[in-house]
Scaffold this motif. Structure first.
Motif, mmCIF file in Angstrom:
data_model
loop_
_atom_site.group_PDB
_atom_site.id
_atom_site.type_symbol
_atom_site.label_atom_id
_atom_site.label_comp_id
_atom_site.label_asym_id
_atom_site.label_seq_id
_atom_site.Cartn_x
_atom_site.Cartn_y
_atom_site.Cartn_z
ATOM 1 N N GLN A 72 69.772 22.838 35.031
ATOM 2 C CA GLN A 72 71.201 22.763 35.328
ATOM 3 C C GLN A 72 71.898 24.082 35.036
ATOM 4 O O GLN A 72 71.594 24.736 34.037
ATOM 5 C CB GLN A 72 71.794 21.664 34.454
ATOM 6 C CG GLN A 72 73.261 21.469 34.514
ATOM 7 C CD GLN A 72 73.692 20.463 33.457
ATOM 8 O OE1 GLN A 72 73.665 20.765 32.276
ATOM 9 N NE2 GLN A 72 74.072 19.278 33.892
ATOM 10 N N ALA A 91 75.991 24.931 34.806
ATOM 11 C CA ALA A 91 77.269 24.220 34.837
ATOM 12 C C ALA A 91 78.438 25.193 34.778
ATOM 13 O O ALA A 91 78.466 26.090 33.939
ATOM 14 C CB ALA A 91 77.351 23.230 33.684
ATOM 15 N N LEU A 116 83.473 15.488 37.103
ATOM 16 C CA LEU A 116 82.221 16.186 37.385
ATOM 17 C C LEU A 116 81.853 16.043 38.852
ATOM 18 O O LEU A 116 82.162 15.031 39.489
ATOM 19 C CB LEU A 116 81.074 15.607 36.556
ATOM 20 C CG LEU A 116 81.194 15.622 35.041
ATOM 21 C CD1 LEU A 116 80.016 14.890 34.420
ATOM 22 C CD2 LEU A 116 81.274 17.035 34.523
ATOM 23 N N VAL A 142 78.138 17.116 41.122
ATOM 24 C CA VAL A 142 76.791 17.653 40.980
ATOM 25 C C VAL A 142 76.240 17.979 42.367
ATOM 26 O O VAL A 142 76.276 17.146 43.267
ATOM 27 C CB VAL A 142 75.868 16.650 40.255
ATOM 28 C CG1 VAL A 142 74.448 17.171 40.173
ATOM 29 C CG2 VAL A 142 76.416 16.341 38.860
ATOM 30 N N VAL A 155 70.346 21.630 39.247
ATOM 31 C CA VAL A 155 71.599 21.173 39.829
ATOM 32 C C VAL A 155 72.705 22.123 39.396
ATOM 33 O O VAL A 155 72.648 22.720 38.323
ATOM 34 C CB VAL A 155 71.959 19.715 39.420
ATOM 35 C CG1 VAL A 155 70.925 18.742 39.933
ATOM 36 C CG2 VAL A 155 72.189 19.580 37.939
ATOM 37 N N GLU A 211 76.415 21.937 38.367
ATOM 38 C CA GLU A 211 77.387 20.944 37.908
ATOM 39 C C GLU A 211 78.742 21.616 37.786
ATOM 40 O O GLU A 211 78.871 22.640 37.127
ATOM 41 C CB GLU A 211 76.962 20.376 36.557
ATOM 42 C CG GLU A 211 77.936 19.343 36.004
ATOM 43 C CD GLU A 211 77.471 18.824 34.666
ATOM 44 O OE1 GLU A 211 76.686 17.871 34.647
ATOM 45 O OE2 GLU A 211 77.907 19.393 33.629
ATOM 46 N N THR A 266 82.607 21.138 36.461
ATOM 47 C CA THR A 266 83.312 20.346 35.451
ATOM 48 C C THR A 266 84.766 20.777 35.369
ATOM 49 O O THR A 266 85.051 21.955 35.165
ATOM 50 C CB THR A 266 82.662 20.528 34.063
ATOM 51 O OG1 THR A 266 81.265 20.274 34.146
ATOM 52 C CG2 THR A 266 83.299 19.619 33.033
#
Length: 150
Positions: free
Chosen positions: A11, A13, A61, A63, A70, A72, A74
């Motif tokens: 991930q 993010a 969120l 994704v 992934v 992500e 936020t």
């Protein structure tokens, strides 16, 4: 092998101010459908903690599956959280890199032995996440997620 398998990255993010706009921009960039936007669970279900204290933070969120990892997105609320702190301090950008590990406790103990505390913790159906306060040591927050890798 190190404490975290380099192949276990799962991930990247980003913290953003406007998740709807950002998700639409990524969808256009990748030529995909706009990802579903959902909210984190309330504190009563997620047991969210920020810097060792319970917090009622909720975040939106989205994704996007990029293959091995992934992306992500936020968008934090106004409650205390790692996401909110990051946005207020740095603006939009990469909040953390996530890794799956087979022994979460071992990894957290490793970081504790290096003086790196847990920054933020929460649960969701089927899993949990632990943000380590690793910016000073690694230039980014790490997200430790239980999984098959180590």
């Amino acid at each position: 092998m190190g404490i975290i398998n380099k192949d276990a990255v799962c991930q990247i993010a980003l913290v953003v101010k406007d998740i709807e706009r950002t998700a639409a921009n990524y969808a256009e960039l990748f030529g995909i459908e706009v990802p579903q936007i959902f909210s984190t669970l309330p504190e009563e279900e997620s047991h969210t903690q920020y810097r060792g204290n319970p917090t009622k933070t909720r975040a939106k969120l989205a994704v996007i599956d990029l293959g091995q990892i992934v992306l992500e997105l936020t968008e934090p609320d106004d409650e205390p959280s790692s996401w909110k702190e990051f946005l207020e301090t740095n603006g939009e950008g990469v909040h953390h890199i996530g890794f799956t590990v087979s022994d979460r406790v071992k990894v957290i103990e490793y970081f504790a032995s290096k003086g790196v505390p847990i920054r933020h913790y929460g649960e969701y159906p089927g899993g949990n996440y632990t943000f380590m306060d690793s910016v000073k040591e690694l230039g980014v927050i790490l997200n430790i997620k239980p999984g098959a890798q180590s």
